[in-house]
Structures are given as structure tokens and as C-alpha cells.
Design an enzyme around this catalytic site. Structure first.
Site, PDB file in Angstrom:
ATOM      1  N   LYS A   1       8.073 -13.561   8.841  1.00  0.00           N
ATOM      2  CA  LYS A   1       7.102 -12.756   9.444  1.00  0.00           C
ATOM      3  C   LYS A   1       6.545 -13.378  10.694  1.00  0.00           C
ATOM      4  O   LYS A   1       6.555 -13.043  12.055  1.00  0.00           O
ATOM      5  CB  LYS A   1       5.859 -12.183   8.618  1.00  0.00           C
ATOM      6  CG  LYS A   1       6.450 -10.857   8.040  1.00  0.00           C
ATOM      7  CD  LYS A   1       5.422 -10.270   7.413  1.00  0.00           C
ATOM      8  CE  LYS A   1       5.982  -9.817   5.881  1.00  0.00           C
ATOM      9  NZ  LYS A   1       4.990  -9.459   4.949  1.00  0.00           N
TER      10      LYS A   1
ATOM     11  N   LYS B   1       6.861 -12.332  14.580  1.00  0.00           N
ATOM     12  CA  LYS B   1       5.944 -11.536  15.382  1.00  0.00           C
ATOM     13  C   LYS B   1       5.437 -12.442  16.534  1.00  0.00           C
ATOM     14  O   LYS B   1       4.617 -12.001  17.400  1.00  0.00           O
ATOM     15  CB  LYS B   1       4.673 -11.346  14.520  1.00  0.00           C
ATOM     16  CG  LYS B   1       4.871 -10.339  13.688  1.00  0.00           C
ATOM     17  CD  LYS B   1       4.063  -9.923  12.605  1.00  0.00           C
ATOM     18  CE  LYS B   1       4.802  -9.124  11.437  1.00  0.00           C
ATOM     19  NZ  LYS B   1       4.528  -7.702  11.466  1.00  0.00           N
TER      20      LYS B   1
ATOM     21  N   ASN C   1      -1.506   3.547   2.854  1.00  0.00           N
ATOM     22  CA  ASN C   1      -1.261   2.516   1.730  1.00  0.00           C
ATOM     23  C   ASN C   1      -2.702   2.213   1.209  1.00  0.00           C
ATOM     24  O   ASN C   1      -3.735   2.748   1.636  1.00  0.00           O
ATOM     25  CB  ASN C   1      -0.909   1.447   2.518  1.00  0.00           C
ATOM     26  CG  ASN C   1      -1.523   1.070   3.738  1.00  0.00           C
ATOM     27  OD1 ASN C   1      -2.686   0.399   3.564  1.00  0.00           O
ATOM     28  ND2 ASN C   1      -0.918   0.931   4.889  1.00  0.00           N
TER      29      ASN C   1
END
Ligand code: CTP
Length: 399
Positions: A335, A339, A209
Site C-alpha cells: 500500500k 500510494k 465503517n
């Protein structure tokens, strides 16, 4: 009262040398004693008398000048200062210092000093982007030299691009932040993941990426300045990592996970890496050949490095990053919860001024308790300091 700090201000032969007088003045206003050293070519633009009048100190040019008879000035100045700042720095001066050449007073001081060295380049954009100059900047950064990036704009030769000397305020603030940062993170061990990962398809190709690793590097540098012990698990990133950080280089997400797990007892964990979410299911040995017009690449999910580390080090304070394609914060909030981190620093990568590869960033920090904080648009270094300071405050409020 703290003793006055002394700076050696080196000025080399860029047209921006005319701004060195104001740089010297601003450092003096900020409380530093300034000793100026000019290269020969700087003297084509500015004269020692200007700086002697401004600073009240002798201004050196020639390597063999001895303001105090019998004392080698380049050694005295290199030892007696708190930092050396070269502003403006030409390609010639940067390349000479990187190669270890000391053929004038300024480069001999730069080689002789063991104090922090700050360099603010100013030159034609082609000279700045030239491979030789970039390689010298990379090598010096790895040796601990701090660069104050030139900005984009019209330069004196009529071209436009990155090469204009940073603003005087930025130069002075940058140096002050480095020399006078309180050691808020003394005694802490901070683990940072940084850069992209590369997931091999075959022996010559991989999926990756656009992460440059600049934010991870900025966090590592800021944490070191604030007194932390820093371990960086870095993918194959372009941005150089600061001297003083313990660096573990990895290529894939699985290697990143294994490396982060091998780090003992971090107090904080910061996930700044842009980890590839998927990897090719089967790595082909050798080189995949072009045999048909369409192929399907089977991908399998990579581990979530940060989520695994949170489980592995449940007592560490953990922070995630989220590069989002818009300013919608819902995904980032989800998220953060998934996480198990204390907070998530979100940046909008659709904005090219702050997105991939940029030297600037603008973060929204979301915390588990619903608090939202904005960093404002700043250099990645300043954003990193802002973020670490927020975490110090957060940790204090939890005890
Ligand atoms: N991260 C990680 N391991 C992964 C994916 C992400 O450690 N396999 C970490 C990143 O370092 C970052 C945070 O998780 O701190 C969020 O990364 P991001 O790529 O934005 O989120 P994803 O969890 O991958 O979710 P999505 O791809 O759906 O946006």
C-alpha cells in the site's frame, strides 16, 4: 533556568480525592508550584491542612476566601497559574463547568481562567457514560479542554467499568507533555484526513465503517501542541476535534477528496481517515422499500484520497495509515508503494485493546527505505506524538 510553572490543582468530591495528595506531590517533584482548591464535597474526604502542609501554599475552598485581603482569589489564581488541573473531577463538577456554572471556588476559577484546563474524571461507570456527562465532555473538548481519560476497572462502589481515575503518572505526564512540548512543528502546515466516510444508499441509509476518528483527533491535538498549523478534513466522526484546528467536515470519499484538494500548500499530509473504498453506484432518492427477499447493491470504486493528494501536492511529506486485520506487514508495504507515501503507520485492528474505538494504539511505522519502528502500546495521544516526532527526524535526515 526556566521560571517555575504554577498549577492550580482542583479536587472534587470523588473517593479518588485521597489520591490528590500524591498528584500534588508528583507535580511538585516534576518542578511545578502547586496551589490546591477543594470543592465542598472534596472536604468530606480530604482537608485543606493536608494540602497546605504539602504544598506550602494556601488551599482554597470557599468562593469568598481572600488569602490576600482585598484581592479576589478566584481571579488571582485563574490569572497567576500556567494551567488548571482538576483531578479527580466528578460528574457534577464537569457538568457545571460545561454549563458555565460557577458556584464554588473551583468552578469560578475554571470559568475565569484563560489558561489550559485539564480534567481527569473519576466516577461510577454509569455516571461517566451518562449522556449528560458525555455531552459535557464533548462540549468542553471542543472548547479546548483536555481530558485525561478514566480507565476501566473496579471502582469504589463495587461496579466494574470505565470510571477509575487515570494513574498519577499518566496525569502528570499528560499535563507535562502539553505544557512542556517543544515546538518541533512550528511553521508547518499539516493536513490530516480523519474519521470514516459515509456513502449514501438512499436518503436514510449509508455504507460506512467502524472508525471513531480518535487517531485523527489525537494527531491534530499533538500537531497543535508541537506548534503546527493544522487542517483536518473529517468525516462524520464521534471523536471531538481539538480547538485550534481548522476543520472541514465532509460525508463522502468524493467530498473528502475535493476538500483536501482545496487546502493550499500543506507541508505534511497524513491520511488517518478510514475511507470507504466503494460507494453505491446510484443513490436512490427517498427511501428504498422492501420489495423482495434478495437485492443486489451495485458499488463503484471511490477515489483513493491519499494517492490523489500525493499527486496534487508532490512536495508534501505524506504518511498513510493501515488498519490491518492481522500483523502481516506485506499488504501495508504494498500500500505504501502504491500510494507514493514516505511511510505507513500500521495497526492490527484484530487486537481489541488497540483497535477501533480504543483509546490505546500500537503502531509499526514502515518507511520507504525499509526501516521499521515500533511505538509500543501507548495512548493514541502518545502514539500521535511519537509518530510526529519520527516524521520530524525523517525530514531532518532527508535535507
Ligand atoms: N485511503 C484513502 N482513500 C481511500 C482508501 C484509503 O485516502 N479510498 C488512505 C487511508 O486514509 C489510509 C491508507 O489510504 O491512510 C490506507 O487505507 P486502507 O483502507 O488500509 O487501504 P486501502 O488502500 O483501502 O487498501 P485495502 O482496502 O485493500 O486494505
Amino acid at each position: 533556568m526556566a521560571a517555575t510553572k504554577t498549577l492550580v490543582l482542583g479536587v472534587s468530591g470523588s473517593i479518588a480525592a485521597y489520591r490528590a495528595a500524591d498528584i500534588a506531590r508528583e507535580f511538585m517533584r516534576a518542578g511545578y508550584s502547586v496551589r490546591v482548591c477543594l470543592t465542598d464535597s472534596a472536604q468530606k474526604f480530604v482537608l485543606p491542612a493536608l494540602f497546605e502542609g504539602l504544598t506550602g501554599n494556601p488551599c482554597l475552598v470557599d468562593t469568598f476566601e481572600e488569602p490576600i485581603t482585598g484581592r479576589m482569589a478566584h481571579i488571582d489564581w485563574a490569572r497567576q497559574c500556567d494551567a488548571v488541573v482538576i483531578a479527580p473531577a466528578t460528574a457534577n463538577t464537569i457538568n457545571k463547568i460545561a454549563a458555565g456554572v460557577g458556584d464554588d471556588m473551583l468552578t469560578t476559577i475554571a470559568l475565569a481562567t484563560d489558561r489550559p484546563l485539564f480534567i481527569a474524571p473519576a466516577m461510577n461507570p454509569n455516571m461517566y457514560s451518562h449522556e449528560a456527562t458525555q455531552a459535557a465532555i464533548q462540549a468542553l473538548t471542543e472548547r479546548g479542554v483536555e481530558f485525561i481519560q478514566p480507565v476501566e476497572g473496579d471502582v469504589a462502589c463495587g461496579e466494574n467499568g470505565q470510571g477509575k481515575l487515570a494513574s498519577i503518572a499518566e496525569i502528570v505526564t499528560f499535563v507535562r507533555d502539553h505544557l512542556d512540548t517543544p515546538a518541533l512543528l512550528a511553521g508547518k502546515h499539516i493536513l490530516i484526513t480523519s474519521g470514516p466516510t459515509q456513502e449514501p444508499i438512499d436518503d436514510v441509509r449509508y455504507l460506512t465503517n467502524r472508525s471513531s476518528g480518535k487517531m485523527g483527533s489525537a494527531l491534530a491535538a499533538a500537531a497543535l501542541q508541537m506548534g503546527a498549523t493544522v487542517t483536518v478534513v473529517a468525516g462524520p466522526q464521534k471523536a471531538p476535534l481539538p480547538k485550534g484546528a481548522h476543520v472541514i467536515r465532509v460525508q463522502t470519499a468524493e467530498e473528502m477528496l475535493a476538500a483536501t484538494k482545496s487546502v493550499a500548500n500543506p507541508d505534511w499530509v497524513i491520511g488517518a481517515a478510514a475511507v470507504a473504498d466503494y460507494r453505491p453506484a446510484n443513490r436512490i432518492k427517498g427511501k428504498m422499500r422492501r420489495e423482495s427477499n434478495e437485492i443486489a447493491l451495485e458499488l463503484v470504486a471511490n477515489p483513493d484520497v491519499l494517492a490523489e493528494i500525493v499527486k496534487h501536492h508532490p512536495n508534501a511529506l505524506a504518511l498513510a495509515f493501515a488498519a490491518e486485520p492481522d500483523d502481516n506487514l506485506e499488504k501495508a508495504t504494498e500500500k505504501m508503494k502504491r500510494k507514493g507515501v514516505i511511510g505507513i503507520a500500521v495497526n492490527d485492528v484484530s487486537n481489541t485493546a488497540i483497535g477501533f474505538d480504543s483509546d490505546q494504539n500500537e503502531l509499526t511505522l514502515l518507511l520507504q527505505d525499509g526501516t521499521r519502528k515500533q511505538s509500543g502500546r501507548q495512548s493514541k495521544t502518545a502514539c500521535a506524538k511519537w509518530l510526529l516526532t519520527q516524521l520530524v527526524e525523517l525530514e531532518k535526515s532527508r535535507v
